[in-house]
Scaffold this motif. Sequence first.
Motif, short mmCIF file in Angstrom:
data_model
loop_
_atom_site.label_atom_id
_atom_site.label_comp_id
_atom_site.label_asym_id
_atom_site.label_seq_id
_atom_site.Cartn_x
_atom_site.Cartn_y
_atom_site.Cartn_z
N ALA A 190 0.81 -1.21 0.00
CA ALA A 190 0.00 0.00 0.00
C ALA A 190 0.85 1.26 0.00
O ALA A 190 0.43 2.30 -0.54
N ILE A 232 -2.02 -5.14 -3.41
CA ILE A 232 -2.73 -4.63 -2.24
C ILE A 232 -3.90 -5.53 -1.87
O ILE A 232 -4.19 -5.75 -0.69
N GLY A 283 -4.05 -4.18 2.88
CA GLY A 283 -5.25 -4.23 2.05
C GLY A 283 -5.98 -5.55 2.17
O GLY A 283 -7.20 -5.58 2.35
N LEU A 328 -8.74 1.93 2.29
CA LEU A 328 -8.51 1.14 1.07
C LEU A 328 -8.37 2.04 -0.16
O LEU A 328 -7.54 1.79 -1.03
N LEU A 378 -6.16 0.71 -3.59
CA LEU A 378 -6.76 -0.57 -3.98
C LEU A 378 -7.56 -0.43 -5.27
O LEU A 378 -8.30 0.54 -5.45
#
Length: 336
Positions: free
Chosen positions: A28, A52, A58, A106, A111
């Motif tokens: 990440a 991720i 993640g 996220l 992500l």
Amino acid sequence: MTLHRGVLCPAMALDPALHDWLLDTDPALRWQVERDLIDAPRDEWEATRSRIATEGFGARLLALQDPDGQWAGGAFFPKDFDFDGPEAAEGAGQPWTATTWSLNALRDWGLDPAALAGTAERLDANSRWEYDGSPYWRGEVDCCINAYTLASGVWLGADVSGIAQWFLEHRMSDGGWNCEWVEGSTRSSFHSTLNVLLALLYAEQATGGSDELRAARHAGEEYLLERRLMRRLSTDEPVGPWVTRFAYPFRAPFSVLKATDYFREAALHDGVPPDARLGDAIEVVRAARRPDGTWLQEHRYPGQSWFDVDVPPGLPSPWLTFFGTRVLRWWDGAAA
């Protein structure tokens, strides 16, 4: 979404030890280091970014999602949060486990929204705001909550056009926003304004935005720039100690590090040079850099979280070091 736009003078190359330390991190963070600090080829940082969903922070947070699409069973607070109990007492801190905060993390980590396929629809069907029970993507009355919801809705493909319009209707006469408008406040807040700006810029990058929203974003930026990101317009005094307190995750509060990183992204998006009025804030960021090139974690916002994603206070923070280095790289590179 945002593409890499390198701005670097040769003197800003990373020290080898700092380079290795920042790369030895969760996907990440690592993909952003590769893209923004070491100018890795796109296929390299995209490959890291793709991890991720399956590795590290993640993957852990994705695994905690409820079957109904939420996290911790609630929109902004965990299910069955006791608003009159000890967990809501002064100093206990905001819980960071519910849906809004989990989506924020996220999304900020980068992500791919494909990993959350169907989440927008499940939230529309199942998630309701604790404030008044309205559907999740309709938003709330709090500027910061609506900012997070706008950004996450754009990210996940939900219809959040109503929230975008809401920001036009609830902007203060001085150019910014304040979550306390519902309590009668008529002056903008540093915290609220920055969180709204982050969401408006994210939405504009993803969708192209509109002239009205772009003008509102620029007016909000001017509110902060007039105050040099740090000071009261009336007295030129610092607005508060939180301005120069650096902590990751950033959460809702304002800091000059969070703000200067926003202005970097906005300037690159708009294709304009850094505004000179950022200079005082930039020097605060620079002064916090330690001789080894790192920034310390200075604080941790209290409240329940799923798991730690950065170091305890007092230790060198990879996340803060990334943001601080990225800001100075942009500012010094533009000056060079």
